[in-house]
Design an enzyme around this catalytic site. Sequence first.
Site, mmCIF file in Angstrom:
data_model
loop_
_atom_site.group_PDB
_atom_site.id
_atom_site.type_symbol
_atom_site.label_atom_id
_atom_site.label_comp_id
_atom_site.label_asym_id
_atom_site.label_seq_id
_atom_site.Cartn_x
_atom_site.Cartn_y
_atom_site.Cartn_z
ATOM 1 N N GLU A 234 -13.872 -11.783 14.223
ATOM 2 C CA GLU A 234 -13.081 -11.658 15.285
ATOM 3 C C GLU A 234 -12.356 -10.096 15.343
ATOM 4 O O GLU A 234 -11.601 -10.037 14.341
ATOM 5 C CB GLU A 234 -12.021 -12.638 15.703
ATOM 6 C CG GLU A 234 -11.204 -12.622 16.956
ATOM 7 C CD GLU A 234 -9.994 -12.103 16.872
ATOM 8 O OE1 GLU A 234 -9.934 -10.692 17.376
ATOM 9 O OE2 GLU A 234 -8.913 -12.451 16.387
ATOM 10 N N CYS A 268 -5.238 -8.439 19.802
ATOM 11 C CA CYS A 268 -6.446 -8.124 20.060
ATOM 12 C C CYS A 268 -6.693 -8.738 21.460
ATOM 13 O O CYS A 268 -7.467 -8.490 22.496
ATOM 14 C CB CYS A 268 -7.487 -8.827 19.206
ATOM 15 S SG CYS A 268 -7.384 -7.837 17.658
#
Length: 466
Positions: A234, A268
């Site tokens: 990720e 993020c």
Amino acid sequence: MPIATVNPADGRTLRTFDPLSEKEIEHRLATADATFRTYRTTGFEERARLLNAAADRLERDADAIARTMTTEMGKPLAAAKAEAAKCVKAMRWYAAHAERLLADERPDEDDVRDSGAESAKVHYRPLGPVLAVMPWNFPLWQVVRFAAPALMAGNVGLLKHASNVPQTALYLEELFRSAGFPEGCFQTLLVPSGAIEGILRDRRVVAATLTGSEPAGRSVASIAGDEIKPTVLELGGSDPYLVLPSADVDAAARTAVTARVQNNGQSCIAAKRFIVHEDVYDAFAEKFTDGMRALRVGDPMAESTDVGPLSSEQGRADLEELVDDALRRGAEPLCGAQRPEGFEDGWYYAPTVLTGITDAMRIHREEAFGPVATLYRVPDLEAAIALANDTPFGLSSNVWTRDEADVERCVRDLEAGGVFVNGMTASHPALPFGGVKRSGYGRELAAEGIRAFCNVTTVWRGPVRH
């Protein structure tokens, strides 16, 4: 980077830690390997008992570990407390649902007979010790969302945490140990980044998961690929936030502020590029900018603070470079674009909205990891989707509209691992989480997350002949 707690609110180094020696690393790898041999045979009831005990302990420790997180990486204390509560929820969710998620699956009986079998099933078995390389921005949550499903699946974990959150990393090891997990089920490795390759190449480490930067993901993936070990990545995100003509503009603007500055903008999945239809652009821009300008920047330990410091001096310098490049190339600041006054100590940056962004500016392509938003005006849905996809990233996306046709089109065409309609992106243990393109691959959370580090085993039984 030294392994140290450095308070980003004032730049003071509070504690430093010696990295593990080669001998200590070897001992921990051997312990993980030995523990897995027995822990893998425990039942779901026992694993759930242990994970619920860890959740109970974390709930009791929530205020203290929240202060540690805030001290180490600067998130507002209220957000740190919310992060601890989210971890408790996820641990209890996996304790309750893991057995169902990993239950044997049986194919259609016609397909079983067609394969020549008397019976067949799919069985999920743990893989072994998994290395987790984790970032500083959600120092508790990022780890727990790996650890809870991994431990419930029967795996054991090795944590290489970011070097600026060592106390949080050590707390996590103690959390699982104190809950009663066998020694070696979850261990923190206080090591520099340069030690990751040797650990990942060790035969006893069977897989890896990483949340972090694109270069870090590239490195871990290449090493794991060379060793033929599975990975989940990720990485970064530059999530679009589309506001279309039928949107509730007041709600969209109010939510946009939170979506951009959550975790001091260092997330993020924070919305970063605000793509607004020209019919509602002026109203949204005014409300959004007013909201960003009104945010209270200050001591992250103060309950009234909305935005604390960035996690490091380098992080602020990187953000300033992106903003300065945009300003030199013609971008216009609607607010911010500077260090706030009165914060000579610490690594603060003012909430910022930039408009007039072009593809000649670095910020159009690169992730702004801090409280800086870019604002775009578009003439129609086609242009909005094209601009949303004009990025190397594809983590998540947000769409504000009351038009079902718009929703269907966005779900079909947005290049992202998530489409959040009339709300901001968030992670939940019941929903798979991850991205596409340079935001990584694989999924965390939900069934996909717990199965990511399982041996998906086909069990085929032929007819018994007497």
